[in-house]
Design an enzyme around this catalytic site. Structure first.
Site, PDB file in Angstrom:
ATOM      1  N   ASP A  14      37.353  32.325  39.542  1.00  0.00           N
ATOM      2  CA  ASP A  14      37.600  33.121  40.744  1.00  0.00           C
ATOM      3  C   ASP A  14      38.854  33.979  40.689  1.00  0.00           C
ATOM      4  O   ASP A  14      39.135  34.701  41.636  1.00  0.00           O
ATOM      5  CB  ASP A  14      37.667  32.224  41.972  1.00  0.00           C
ATOM      6  CG  ASP A  14      38.848  31.263  41.928  1.00  0.00           C
ATOM      7  OD1 ASP A  14      39.549  31.222  40.890  1.00  0.00           O
ATOM      8  OD2 ASP A  14      39.072  30.551  42.913  1.00  0.00           O
ATOM      9  N   PRO A  19      41.598  25.972  33.634  1.00  0.00           N
ATOM     10  CA  PRO A  19      41.369  27.115  34.523  1.00  0.00           C
ATOM     11  C   PRO A  19      42.555  27.404  35.426  1.00  0.00           C
ATOM     12  O   PRO A  19      42.531  28.367  36.177  1.00  0.00           O
ATOM     13  CB  PRO A  19      40.172  26.657  35.355  1.00  0.00           C
ATOM     14  CG  PRO A  19      40.293  25.182  35.414  1.00  0.00           C
ATOM     15  CD  PRO A  19      40.994  24.733  34.163  1.00  0.00           C
ATOM     16  N   TYR A  45      42.877  22.572  43.565  1.00  0.00           N
ATOM     17  CA  TYR A  45      42.824  21.880  42.270  1.00  0.00           C
ATOM     18  C   TYR A  45      43.623  20.603  42.438  1.00  0.00           C
ATOM     19  O   TYR A  45      44.797  20.659  42.829  1.00  0.00           O
ATOM     20  CB  TYR A  45      43.493  22.712  41.176  1.00  0.00           C
ATOM     21  CG  TYR A  45      42.669  23.861  40.661  1.00  0.00           C
ATOM     22  CD1 TYR A  45      41.725  23.670  39.659  1.00  0.00           C
ATOM     23  CD2 TYR A  45      42.861  25.147  41.154  1.00  0.00           C
ATOM     24  CE1 TYR A  45      40.984  24.729  39.174  1.00  0.00           C
ATOM     25  CE2 TYR A  45      42.118  26.213  40.668  1.00  0.00           C
ATOM     26  CZ  TYR A  45      41.183  25.996  39.679  1.00  0.00           C
ATOM     27  OH  TYR A  45      40.442  27.053  39.195  1.00  0.00           O
ATOM     28  N   ARG A  63      41.351  32.087  48.823  1.00  0.00           N
ATOM     29  CA  ARG A  63      40.246  32.912  48.337  1.00  0.00           C
ATOM     30  C   ARG A  63      39.786  33.919  49.372  1.00  0.00           C
ATOM     31  O   ARG A  63      40.348  34.010  50.461  1.00  0.00           O
ATOM     32  CB  ARG A  63      39.093  31.965  47.977  1.00  0.00           C
ATOM     33  CG  ARG A  63      39.388  31.060  46.784  1.00  0.00           C
ATOM     34  CD  ARG A  63      38.777  31.670  45.570  1.00  0.00           C
ATOM     35  NE  ARG A  63      37.377  31.881  45.840  1.00  0.00           N
ATOM     36  CZ  ARG A  63      36.413  31.009  45.584  1.00  0.00           C
ATOM     37  NH1 ARG A  63      36.702  29.874  44.993  1.00  0.00           N
ATOM     38  NH2 ARG A  63      35.157  31.266  45.895  1.00  0.00           N
TER      39      ARG A  63
END
Lengths: 595, 595
Positions: free
Chosen positions: B48, B323, B243, B235
């Site tokens: 993302d 990530p 996370y 987001r």
């Protein structure tokens, strides 16, 4: 066979004024119909200049992006005058726009058809099309006082004729807008006269792609030559528009109609005059002429802008003037931009119908100012240049001064609506640099929650809501935060309760620093969403020009102030925290309290 | 029944690497086919984060506007550490991006499916669709040396199986790109090994809309708590990704497969760990979890990136890593961005096939740097925080230093391709601040013809052409203008004649002032259109940051220099006017002269 239908607003004429009106009402959920006599949209020529304020307005409807993508931008103006060696020479280059607060510091040029397409495509996405070719054949307005005052009544009856199949229909409308151009059928039907006169300035216009060694062909040029004046307007793509001054010696004006005989004078002749005026540079055209016209400048304003605030006229129907300062399309769109939110508020039952009187009050004064501006500018532009042999001519200094003085006005940035029920300047001193009645100054703030910079104007869309900007002061200071909490309670139990939450959008702007402030500190009524809290601080990279906003607006950094922005982006009033009741009084002047 | 067809490039896998490749080749007019095993595009979750350099790259294809409109921006990073009073407290807020030259000084977050949609919609406009669901079942590469060296040959034969109707087909391709993810079938079929290892860091990821009083929920947060580390990535819309560091105590790792048992540990458990780590703040979710996963970080790079430069692998097929620095999708897209123009040049017959060796040379080194970066960053991030009881833990200062040191790298801005046939740093000293092998620095110049400001990068689109930037120096000086004229003649009779006009786009940039300079002064070869001449000067309103560009690039204001920008936006070489022959030598190193 004739059908009959009802509509909230019927708009007659789908030029820039009508389309702005239709898209605005449609966006606001008003039942609207727009008809036009032309079978198709304008394909070339006509108006082409969009002024800085108009770009701001289009942006408030989300329409500026496409305009900026498709249009050309004018940043620089160049001035040419007679050279002592014959021909012309460059005297000066200056910014094209002289309005320091303009968010978009340039004009945009794009042909009228492309601009109309922006509106038409945006309306189509929402299911509204222009009905064409249709002409109105009769208009009747009720004479019943009670009907005229009732926003739910349909006091206007219009007969429409469909030109393609010759059928007719009857439309009953709550309101009608006549945006049907300089020869407005609506205006004539209402018997509204045009005040003013025709000048003896004759100009020729040619749109084409030039082949030239003239080094300012992509700048806006004002050329005073001994062969007459000339103006260059670079356009989208490689296109350029030439305005060329003509004399009665060159063209034949029919004494009966006052119009130019177009059989004897065409684009080739206009080009030929331009060619002489531009010497020692050469100019020719690549391919065909895109569009051309010849006109005599008339300067007139309609004596009234409405009949009983049920039938309005807007755009060229109310004002005609010279096209050379690029005002026409702008004045037209801004007429209906002014009208859209007022009609919507009345139709929703939010505002009293008397609010609609402010349309003529605000826009007719503007039109008169426009004509006065145009008279001075046209005279200077059409005048002979000052030379050794002609000491009475217009000097460059004289012309430049006028060009720059009028800049604030012609950019649209200087539009100033004076005191009325919707403009209340009493507390002007609490935001010394943000004039009440002028558009909210653009400035970048950062969002408290994520430090992302935002142009304030982008957070104030033309969504028909009044915006309450709570400049909350230094919220890092506990006593100030207490004042903010008291204000929040007063706003919640006062204005919001009285007139309804849905009428307002509240943004709060703290002057505290981004490293320390938490958006969660603000009272909930001032942060209906995390995105609603702003900070007057620099962005993380100091690139966006954010910071020093309080100073820019002239608001006290510690104590703050409340700024009320009208749905059209103009500041309606300012108030200190302690005068929250004046905000209620302001809205009570034109809004209907709930229950 | 099996059909057989031919294609220039077959792309296997329509994730970010494959889609970047397909749209780039399609835009360049290459006959391309892209297949994917999934029946539909990714709908939620996955990667993302888009880094600043990737936004620049997308902009060079005209795709950044939509990304910026739909995505969220991360401007601020917040750091939390254990509070002496229990729970966590904020230690610091800093810019999220530490790359001063970044044109877009922020990350953009948007879910992978929405990013794929930007590519897919853009390809669709040009008539290219992703074929799905399709899997490759065999791949054969010719062993004939002559065929492998012939860019017009089809040395790769791939069998494809259509999963919906179980039909098969044979595709013969000039080139194949395997962008089929971490478990790449293409990589395995070619027998390419992955070098590196699995770590013992286990992380859980949850995408959801939060309900929280945590004041930094819209900033990127690195939280070191005594309950484990946690990262917050805000987001698009109101969504947030968490996370959360997990331990083997909490999740069950199957010793056989090395994978986490997902039956015993789900999103609720991940949220529960986050809840503890965020105390004293509360966090809950509104509605359902949007997407979730648990993974163990592996850090590996493929030993080779191609077989004979006819079959390539790209993206996750070549590199896997954590990530958390938001690198995955960026590395993948930039792999194929590097490959697209090289393949196109070879297919057009412009470049020798050996040019394709630079893909592995440039991108494998980058992948190795990425893994090294990831190892250090992951260790610091997964480490215990330093507290009174744990003096060996990671201190905020240590972590922040790493965060900022790695900023240039993780933003993608620091990517530096070292010497090769396409990177020739010999004349570096003629543009001291513009490193050869790094992307062209963004900077705003104004157009000479109309003073409109333009970001230089916007004038260097990824259109497969090499850009010749002629920093022409002070063209108001007659002797310098003479040097420019000599250069123009040398370029015209040299590079342009030898390799063809269509390979190049020439822009000239004068350091003279806007009030005086005429774009018509420049030699015609340096102004193929009026828009091709730029000035290093301030815009009319001094707002765009234009001016002082020569200084910014470290180029002599009087004498200028020539900068060659590769089609992917990286600077290939720099030359003083007098070394114009070195430009020819540079191109002769990989291009095929005409006739």
């Amino acid at each position: 066979m004739s059908t009959e239908s009802k509509v909230d607003v019927l708009i007659i004429g789908a030029g820039p004024a009508g389309l702005m009106c239709a898209q605005g009402l449609n966006r606001a959920g008003v039942k609207v119909r727009i008809v036009d006599q032309r079978p198709k949209r304008v394909a070339a020529g006509q108006a082409d200049g969009i002024q800085p304020r108009t770009v701001e307005v289009l942006q408030s409807y989300g329409l500026a992006e496409r305009l900026l993508r498709e249009g050309n931008q004018l940043h620089m103006a160049a001035f040419y005058n007679p050279s002592p060696n014959g021909g012309i020479e460059r005297t000066d280059r200056t910014p094209d726009v002289t309005a320091p607060s303009a968010r978009y510091p340039h004009e945009v040029t794009l042909h009228q058809g492309a601009i109309e397409a922006i509106f038409v495509d945006s309306m189509r996405e929402r299911g509204l099309e222009v009905d064409r070719p249709i002409i109105p054949t009769s208009l009747e307005l009720s004479t019943e006082e009670s009907e005229l005052k009732d926003p739910n009544a349909y006091p206007v009856k219009v007969e429409l004729k469909h030109l393609e199949d010759n059928t007719t229909e009857t439309v009953r409308a709550k309101f009608v807008v006549g945006s049907d151009g300089a020869h407005s059928w609506v205006r004539k039907t209402l018997g509204i006269t045009m005040d003013g006169e025709q000048t003896d300035y004759i100009w020729g216009v040619v749109d084409m792609i030039p082949d030239t060694d003239f080094p300012d062909i992509r700048n806006r040029c004002a050329i005073h030559s001994n062969n007459g004046s000339c103006m260059i307007i670079p356009r989208e793509g490689d296109k350029v528009r030439l305005y060329v001054q003509l004399s009665e010696k060159e063209v034949h004006v029919d004494p009966e109609t006052g119009r130019v005989d177009r059989k004897k004078f065409g684009p080739e002749q206009v080009m030929e005059v331009a060619r002489k005026s531009l010497k020692p540079y050469y100019i020719d055209k690549v391919g065909e002429v895109d569009w051309w016209t010849i006109y005599i400048i008339g300067q007139r304003v309609a004596s009234k802008f409405s009949a009983h605030e049920r039938v309005f006229i807007a755009g060229d129907a109310c004002h005609t003037h010279s096209p050379k300062a690029g005002q026409g399309m702008n004045a037209s769109m801004n007429d209906t931009h002014n009208l859209v939110w007022k009609m919507t508020h009345v139709l929703r039952g939010w505002a009293d119908i008397s609010l609609l009187k402010t349309y003529e009050f605000e826009r007719r004064k503007y039109a008169q100012d426009l004509i006065n501006f145009d008279k001075k500018f046209s005279a200077l532009f059409s005048g002979k240049p000052r030379t050794e042999d002609n000491q009475d001519g217009v000097s460059h200094e004289q012309f430049l001064e006028a060009f720059q003085t009028f800049g604030a006005f012609s950019s649209g940035i200087g539009i100033h609506y004076t005191s009325s029920v919707v403009v209340q300047p009493a507390h002007q001193s609490f935001a010394t640099n943000q004039t009440v009645g002028m558009r909210i100054l653009p400035h970048v703030f950062i969002r408290a929650a994520d430090a992302r910079p935002y142009e304030l104007q982008d957070l104030l869309p033309a969504d028909t809501r009044f915006k309450i900007l709570v400049f909350a002061g230094n919220t890092a200071n506990a006593s100030q935060l207490d004042r903010v909490k008291v204000l929040a309670e007063n706003v919640e139990t006062g204005v919001l309760k009285k007139f309804g939450n849905e009428v307002f959008d509240i943004l709060s702007i703290s002057s505290a620093h981004k490293e320390k402030v938490n958006y969660t500190d603000l009272p909930e009524v001032f942060r209906s969403h995390w995105s609603k809290v702003l900070l007057d601080d620099e962005d993380m990279f100091k690139r966006s020009g954010s910071g020093k906003g309080y100073e820019y607006y002239g608001i006290d950094t510690e104590k703050g102030a409340v700024v009320i922005v009208r749905p059209d982006g103009y500041v309606g009033m300012i108030a200190p925290f302690e005068k929250v009741e004046d905000i209620e009084t302001y809205f009570a002047g034109f809004m209907i309290p709930r229950s």
